[in-house]
Design a protein around this motif. Structure first.
Motif, PDB file in Angstrom:
ATOM      1  N   LEU A   1      38.372  22.092  35.428  1.00 43.83           N
ATOM      2  CA  LEU A   1      37.771  21.734  36.716  1.00 43.83           C
ATOM      3  C   LEU A   1      37.159  20.341  36.678  1.00 43.83           C
ATOM      4  N   LEU A   2      36.799  19.880  35.482  1.00 44.45           N
ATOM      5  CA  LEU A   2      36.216  18.534  35.300  1.00 44.45           C
ATOM      6  C   LEU A   2      35.139  18.266  36.364  1.00 44.45           C
ATOM      7  N   CYS A   3      34.124  19.139  36.407  1.00 44.26           N
ATOM      8  CA  CYS A   3      33.062  19.037  37.426  1.00 44.26           C
ATOM      9  C   CYS A   3      32.405  17.662  37.365  1.00 44.26           C
TER      10      CYS A   3
ATOM     11  N   SER B   1      34.155  28.942  35.707  1.00 47.01           N
ATOM     12  CA  SER B   1      33.048  29.625  36.392  1.00 47.01           C
ATOM     13  C   SER B   1      32.654  29.020  37.729  1.00 47.01           C
ATOM     14  N   ARG B   2      32.905  27.723  37.940  1.00 44.57           N
ATOM     15  CA  ARG B   2      32.459  27.113  39.195  1.00 44.57           C
ATOM     16  C   ARG B   2      33.592  26.958  40.219  1.00 44.57           C
TER      17      ARG B   2
ATOM     18  N   GLY C   1      34.360  20.599  29.955  1.00 47.69           N
ATOM     19  CA  GLY C   1      34.383  21.956  29.392  1.00 47.69           C
ATOM     20  C   GLY C   1      35.587  22.771  29.825  1.00 47.69           C
ATOM     21  N   CYS C   2      36.174  22.423  30.977  1.00 44.13           N
ATOM     22  CA  CYS C   2      37.386  23.131  31.397  1.00 44.13           C
ATOM     23  C   CYS C   2      38.138  22.253  32.393  1.00 44.13           C
TER      24      CYS C   2
ATOM     25  N   ALA D   1      25.777  22.271  35.604  1.00 45.36           N
ATOM     26  CA  ALA D   1      26.926  22.816  34.857  1.00 45.36           C
ATOM     27  C   ALA D   1      26.814  24.338  34.745  1.00 45.36           C
ATOM     28  N   CYS D   2      27.966  24.995  34.487  1.00 43.51           N
ATOM     29  CA  CYS D   2      27.924  26.425  34.180  1.00 43.51           C
ATOM     30  C   CYS D   2      27.435  26.587  32.733  1.00 43.51           C
TER      31      CYS D   2
ATOM     32  N   ARG E   1      28.943  27.509  30.027  1.00 45.79           N
ATOM     33  CA  ARG E   1      29.839  26.931  29.016  1.00 45.79           C
ATOM     34  C   ARG E   1      29.670  25.407  28.947  1.00 45.79           C
ATOM     35  N   GLY E   2      29.689  24.768  30.133  1.00 49.39           N
ATOM     36  CA  GLY E   2      29.565  23.313  30.178  1.00 49.39           C
ATOM     37  C   GLY E   2      28.215  22.860  29.636  1.00 49.39           C
TER      38      GLY E   2
ATOM     39  N   CYS F   1      31.933  16.884  33.391  1.00 47.99           N
ATOM     40  CA  CYS F   1      31.983  17.878  32.302  1.00 47.99           C
ATOM     41  C   CYS F   1      33.441  18.092  31.903  1.00 47.99           C
TER      42      CYS F   1
HETATM   43  S1  SF4 Z   1      33.207  24.934  35.404  1.00 47.29           S
HETATM   44 FE1  SF4 Z   1      31.665  24.692  33.791  1.00 47.29          FE
HETATM   45  S2  SF4 Z   1      32.816  24.147  31.918  1.00 47.29           S
HETATM   46 FE2  SF4 Z   1      34.177  23.835  33.676  1.00 47.29          FE
HETATM   47  S3  SF4 Z   1      33.969  21.646  34.119  1.00 47.29           S
HETATM   48 FE3  SF4 Z   1      32.541  22.785  35.498  1.00 47.29          FE
HETATM   49  S4  SF4 Z   1      30.593  22.795  34.389  1.00 47.29           S
HETATM   50 FE4  SF4 Z   1      32.179  22.239  32.890  1.00 47.29          FE
END
Ligand code: SF4
Length: 407
Positions: A8-10, A145-146, A5-6, A27-28, A30-31, A3
């Protein structure tokens, strides 16, 4: 997939294609929203707001850039390292200014890490070993968020097997009781500060054996907890950056003194997915992480994009993957209307609406691959769902080739 989205690149996000409806797992919010709605609000190729084909738009970009005497390239924190490299090459060829969001975000901290002025570590090491975890001027509950569930407070780690009730000690420093601060209950301490520098001084005094003027008992208790482990970490956000009021020396002194007692690392906590990638690339080429002029061969506050705009030092802005009209103070952003604006972005935004030329690109991580750097500097290879024909790399390459023809 990864992801984007931020920062953290989950890397554990799963997409299920249910007859065209994308279901996003792990994902959170947002993701999940970013991925599931990736087709919404897409930008078109335009010249002065009128739809054109891609070739016409790129031809117009060539004219504008070739005629520009003072170009700034800005943004780039949401695109791949490969695309960032090309944007830096373009800036070099045009002797342009180049800058990203880290100038008013956490670039100063990244620069200190790259210069080895602060010890830093990776999120994986934090998960496995960290005992005292500070969140200073940041609220990851909302911004990343994660963060707490994947890497810091909640997960079990190699040397942290007994969970957050016994094996982690949480410290939150903020000007208000944020949602992250509300989690600081057992084995935790929340410092509600009026001035971050006062708390920094309190830690310095306590570490010097003097009674701190504020929070004396709590400061001594936190130091005692830190001494129980040889792995502690401070995550610092924008609240810390602006709370320091430019007095980084005090912060560095505190970290140095903490490290005389035990091991303490620092990781900045910003949320642009590839800000760290841009900072490291530019640092490798120029020795600076942002606000750089290839003409003057130096970086200074005058070369920050917002200052270039405000002081009317540029005639053209090439904006890549960001929306300054939305994020900069209006007094600064309104100056965009006076200059040539070229936007490369997958989506419509406020800046695309006033742009002379818009070049629509692919969403990095979803429609095109490449590499990004997580906020702790770990390189992540993206795994896109599809491969779009036109992406940031192909667009910037085309611009570079056209500019070379004009030289
Ligand atoms: S915390 Fe959410 S937005 Fe950020 S990379 Fe992980 S899943 Fe995506």
């Amino acid at each position: 997939m990864i992801c984007t989205g931020c920062a953290l690149l989950c890397d554990d996000v799963i997409i299920i294609n249910d007859s065209g409806n994308l279901k996003v797992r792990n994902a959170c919010r947002r993701g999940a929203k970013l991925i599931a709605n990736y087709k919404n609000l897409r930008a078109d190729a335009t010249i002065n707001g009128k739809k054109v084909n891609y070739e016409e738009a790129i031809e117009r970009v060539k004219e504008i850039i070739n005629n520009s005497e003072s170009l700034a390239i800005y943004g780039m924190d949401t695109i791949s390292i490969e695309a960032q490299k090309l944007a830096i090459e373009l800036a070099e060829r045009k002797e342009a200014y180049i800058d990203d969001n880290s100038t008013f975000c956490l670039g100063d901290f990244v620069e200190m890490i790259l210069k080895k002025e602060i010890p830093s570590t990776t999120l994986d090491e934090v998960r496995d070993y960290a005992y005292v975890i500070f969140y200073w001027g940041t609220n990851p509950f909302h911004t990343l968020s994660r963060h707490m569930s994947k890497f810091t407070y909640y997960p079990r780690g190699k040397r942290r097997q007994r969970g957050y009730e016994e094996d982690r000690f949480l410290v939150v420093v903020d000007v208000r009781r944020s949602h992250t601060a509300k989690l600081a209950k057992k084995n935790a301490k929340f410092f509600e500060v009026r001035d971050d520098l006062e708390l920094i001084q309190a830690f310095i005094d306590a570490l010097d054996g003097k009674p701190p003027k504020i929070f004396a008992n709590d400061v001594f208790r936190v130091i005692k907890e830190m001494e129980k482990s040889d792995f502690n970490v401070i995550f610092g956000g924008l609240g810390l950056r602006y709370g320091l009021k430019g007095k980084y020396d005090k912060f560095l002194e505190m970290i140095r003194k903490m490290n005389e007692r035990t091991k303490v690392y620092f990781i900045p906590l910003g949320c642009h997915p590839n800000m760290r990638g841009f900072n490291e690339l530019l640092y490798g080429i120029t020795g600076y992480v942002n606000k750089y002029s290839f003409k003057d061969k130096e970086s200074k506050e005058d070369f920050a994009f917002y200052n270039l705009l405000f002081e009317e030092k540029i005639d053209t802005a090439l904006i890549i993957g960001t929306d300054p009209l939305n994020s900069l103070p209006f007094e600064y952003a309104k100056k965009l209307a006076k200059i040539n604006v070229i936007v490369i972005d997958p989506r419509e935004n406020f800046t695309t609406k006033i742009a002379d030329v818009v070049l629509p690109s692919a969403i990095t991580g979803i429609e095109c691959g490449g590499k990004m750097k997580r906020i702790d500097g770990v390189e992540i290879t993206l795994e896109p769902m599809i491969e779009a024909e036109i992406d940031d790399v192909s667009i910037i390459k085309s611009i570079l080739n056209l500019i070379m023809e004009g030289i």
